[in-house]
Design a protein around this motif. Sequence first.
Motif, PDB file in Angstrom:
ATOM      1  N   GLY A 146     -66.595  11.767 -13.164  1.00  0.00           N
ATOM      2  CA  GLY A 146     -67.682  11.014 -12.514  1.00  0.00           C
ATOM      3  C   GLY A 146     -68.974  11.040 -13.303  1.00  0.00           C
ATOM      4  N   LEU A 147     -70.051  10.591 -12.659  1.00  0.00           N
ATOM      5  CA  LEU A 147     -71.360  10.503 -13.321  1.00  0.00           C
ATOM      6  C   LEU A 147     -71.974  11.889 -13.488  1.00  0.00           C
ATOM      7  N   ALA A 148     -72.392  12.200 -14.720  1.00  0.00           N
ATOM      8  CA  ALA A 148     -72.967  13.521 -14.984  1.00  0.00           C
ATOM      9  C   ALA A 148     -74.191  13.415 -15.898  1.00  0.00           C
ATOM     10  N   ALA A 149     -74.915  12.300 -15.760  1.00  0.00           N
ATOM     11  CA  ALA A 149     -76.178  12.090 -16.498  1.00  0.00           C
ATOM     12  C   ALA A 149     -76.019  12.337 -17.997  1.00  0.00           C
ATOM     13  N   GLY A 150     -74.899  11.893 -18.561  1.00  0.00           N
ATOM     14  CA  GLY A 150     -74.690  12.003 -20.006  1.00  0.00           C
ATOM     15  C   GLY A 150     -74.311  13.395 -20.465  1.00  0.00           C
ATOM     16  N   LYS A 151     -74.130  14.324 -19.498  1.00  0.00           N
ATOM     17  CA  LYS A 151     -73.873  15.703 -19.907  1.00  0.00           C
ATOM     18  C   LYS A 151     -72.453  16.161 -19.558  1.00  0.00           C
ATOM     19  N   GLY A 152     -71.614  15.220 -19.143  1.00  0.00           N
ATOM     20  CA  GLY A 152     -70.275  15.584 -18.661  1.00  0.00           C
ATOM     21  C   GLY A 152     -69.205  15.615 -19.732  1.00  0.00           C
ATOM     22  N   VAL A 153     -69.601  15.644 -21.003  1.00  0.00           N
ATOM     23  CA  VAL A 153     -68.611  15.625 -22.090  1.00  0.00           C
ATOM     24  C   VAL A 153     -68.722  16.914 -22.892  1.00  0.00           C
ATOM     25  N   VAL A 154     -67.587  17.578 -23.096  1.00  0.00           N
ATOM     26  CA  VAL A 154     -67.561  18.760 -23.965  1.00  0.00           C
ATOM     27  C   VAL A 154     -66.565  18.478 -25.084  1.00  0.00           C
ATOM     28  N   ILE A 155     -66.991  18.746 -26.310  1.00  0.00           N
ATOM     29  CA  ILE A 155     -66.065  18.636 -27.451  1.00  0.00           C
ATOM     30  C   ILE A 155     -65.819  20.064 -27.914  1.00  0.00           C
ATOM     31  N   ALA A 156     -64.596  20.538 -27.692  1.00  0.00           N
ATOM     32  CA  ALA A 156     -64.270  21.944 -27.920  1.00  0.00           C
ATOM     33  C   ALA A 156     -63.461  22.070 -29.202  1.00  0.00           C
ATOM     34  N   ALA A 157     -63.918  22.982 -30.073  1.00  0.00           N
ATOM     35  CA  ALA A 157     -63.262  23.133 -31.381  1.00  0.00           C
ATOM     36  C   ALA A 157     -61.922  23.858 -31.248  1.00  0.00           C
ATOM     37  N   LYS A 213     -75.760  11.861 -30.469  1.00  0.00           N
ATOM     38  CA  LYS A 213     -75.428  12.491 -29.180  1.00  0.00           C
ATOM     39  C   LYS A 213     -75.626  14.011 -29.173  1.00  0.00           C
ATOM     40  N   ARG A 214     -75.489  14.633 -30.354  1.00  0.00           N
ATOM     41  CA  ARG A 214     -75.590  16.100 -30.362  1.00  0.00           C
ATOM     42  C   ARG A 214     -77.056  16.535 -30.326  1.00  0.00           C
ATOM     43  N   ALA A 215     -77.277  17.734 -29.797  1.00  0.00           N
ATOM     44  CA  ALA A 215     -78.650  18.191 -29.566  1.00  0.00           C
ATOM     45  C   ALA A 215     -79.417  18.495 -30.852  1.00  0.00           C
ATOM     46  N   GLY A 225     -77.421  13.337 -23.545  1.00  0.00           N
ATOM     47  CA  GLY A 225     -77.506  11.922 -23.194  1.00  0.00           C
ATOM     48  C   GLY A 225     -77.906  11.058 -24.378  1.00  0.00           C
ATOM     49  N   GLY A 226     -78.356  11.682 -25.458  1.00  0.00           N
ATOM     50  CA  GLY A 226     -78.783  10.943 -26.653  1.00  0.00           C
ATOM     51  C   GLY A 226     -80.123  11.479 -27.122  1.00  0.00           C
ATOM     52  N   MET A 227     -80.193  11.873 -28.393  1.00  0.00           N
ATOM     53  CA  MET A 227     -81.405  12.503 -28.936  1.00  0.00           C
ATOM     54  C   MET A 227     -82.218  11.573 -29.817  1.00  0.00           C
ATOM     55  N   GLY A 228     -81.699  10.362 -30.042  1.00  0.00           N
ATOM     56  CA  GLY A 228     -82.454   9.423 -30.860  1.00  0.00           C
ATOM     57  C   GLY A 228     -81.560   8.272 -31.274  1.00  0.00           C
ATOM     58  N   THR A 229     -82.187   7.156 -31.558  1.00  0.00           N
ATOM     59  CA  THR A 229     -81.430   5.945 -31.895  1.00  0.00           C
ATOM     60  C   THR A 229     -82.135   5.182 -33.005  1.00  0.00           C
ATOM     61  N   TYR A 230     -81.364   4.309 -33.611  1.00  0.00           N
ATOM     62  CA  TYR A 230     -81.967   3.356 -34.543  1.00  0.00           C
ATOM     63  C   TYR A 230     -81.186   2.063 -34.478  1.00  0.00           C
ATOM     64  N   ARG A 380     -84.991  15.157 -21.153  1.00  0.00           N
ATOM     65  CA  ARG A 380     -85.572  14.292 -22.190  1.00  0.00           C
ATOM     66  C   ARG A 380     -86.932  13.839 -21.673  1.00  0.00           C
ATOM     67  N   VAL A 381     -87.969  14.098 -22.423  1.00  0.00           N
ATOM     68  CA  VAL A 381     -89.328  14.037 -21.878  1.00  0.00           C
ATOM     69  C   VAL A 381     -90.103  12.823 -22.386  1.00  0.00           C
ATOM     70  N   LEU A 382     -90.127  12.630 -23.703  1.00  0.00           N
ATOM     71  CA  LEU A 382     -90.850  11.509 -24.309  1.00  0.00           C
ATOM     72  C   LEU A 382     -89.963  10.846 -25.354  1.00  0.00           C
ATOM     73  N   ASN A 383     -90.244   9.602 -25.628  1.00  0.00           N
ATOM     74  CA  ASN A 383     -89.543   8.876 -26.690  1.00  0.00           C
ATOM     75  C   ASN A 383     -90.584   8.318 -27.642  1.00  0.00           C
ATOM     76  N   ALA A 384     -90.617   8.838 -28.869  1.00  0.00           N
ATOM     77  CA  ALA A 384     -91.520   8.287 -29.887  1.00  0.00           C
ATOM     78  C   ALA A 384     -90.756   7.169 -30.597  1.00  0.00           C
ATOM     79  N   CYS A 385     -91.242   5.936 -30.441  1.00  0.00           N
ATOM     80  CA  CYS A 385     -90.510   4.764 -30.935  1.00  0.00           C
ATOM     81  C   CYS A 385     -91.403   3.986 -31.898  1.00  0.00           C
ATOM     82  N   ALA A 386     -90.785   3.475 -32.945  1.00  0.00           N
ATOM     83  CA  ALA A 386     -91.579   2.690 -33.908  1.00  0.00           C
ATOM     84  C   ALA A 386     -90.708   1.653 -34.595  1.00  0.00           C
TER      85      ALA A 386
END
Length: 422
Positions: A146-157, A213-215, A225-230, A380-386
């Motif tokens: 279900g919905l987990a605010a982007g935090k419901g995925v674990v990638i286990a080695a 996606k990784r922290a 949920g995502g740490m940055g995009t381009y 996630r608090v602020l998004n610096a976008c340019a």
Amino acid sequence: MNILLVGSGGREHALAWKIAASPLVRRLVAAPGNPGMAAQAELRNVSATDVEGLVALAREIAADLVVIGPESSVAAGLGDAVVAAGIPCFGPSAQAGQLESSKAFTKAFCDRYGLPTSAYAVCGSAAEARAALPRFQPPYVIKADGLAAGKGVVIAATREEAEAAIDDAFGGRFGAAGARVVLEEFLEGEIGSLFALCDGKDSMVFGWAQDHKRAFDGEQGPNTGGMGTYSPAPVFTPELVEQVRTRLVEPAFAGIAADGAPYRGVLFVELMATRDGPKLVEFNVRFGDPECQVLMLRLESDIVPYLLACAQGRLAGMPAPTWRDESAVCVVMAARGYPEKPAAGGAINGADADFGADTVVLHAGTKRDEAGQLRASGGRVLNACARGATLREARDRAYAAVDAIDFPDGFCRRDIGWRALV
Ligand code: GLY
């Protein structure tokens, strides 16, 4: 026009920033909004899942359009209620919203309509999931259904980490969202986010971006949920865009309509560009966050006619949107400890400075205390976008804003856009 925009994150601040720039808009109301959005919209303190309250607010302001930002509103049935009230709505029904609200639903949907995706197993108990693990190779992908605010995925080695993640999920880590777990084959390739609009019958591609996606830097640390995009992202060659459109977007819209829930709004296709072509990672039934931020910076066209055309079934008459021939970068400033335990309430200074015409700092998880001090109120608090003529220029401007903001309890990744810069 009067528009009600629902939501309170960076995605919604980006939408507010773009919608408010439209000459078609007379009044923009955001519910509940955030302190940054107060620069573009009137804020009303109605929760994004208070369906009755939001419909009442839409009526009160004589909304010509309701724009739904977050998936939680879709899952709560806001799209259905707004349409039932006779108000045009950009955002799908809860039935169509299952494409995000249940990963098990989406996997079965892909099987039913032939959409390429990874092998999977849906498990209703920890014992079942542990027993299914040998069918997969490491790294193991474990997702809450279900919905987990982007935090419901674990990638286990390792198998041990995978078993611990399974036990965590069934132990209540994701609440009701983890009542079922989906194990997935790990897909090798490059990740991408593509967006498509649909008005129930006609559709169009509406931009693409790449998320990190990784922290931590170097694609390390937990999934977020995502740490940055381009955007644009070089992975999206014209060939890939066409493959995603024909193999994922159009079959998805046709399939959900055949299921009796024609799609109205934006579909976010998170995909892996593999050696065998694009494969679905997941669908989301809203704009990506923080993908929306870079799309809004690059979108030259007025967004409002597109939102309204989706709501009114008039997309076929719309031209393809135009995009600035520039790059855009978004750097997420998160609270220390995100995604596991974000530090709450950290003071922020300097976020509302003027950073120049090509830079905008959007609020994602902020609040003002009684003294008017801006504080962190989410992961996630602020998004610096340019924007910039090149990705490098856009990135340098975004990090200049990050460096000018005083947020001692925050952190960010320093390598946003690295794949396109090496
Ligand atoms: N950035 C990924 C998401 O919005 O889910």
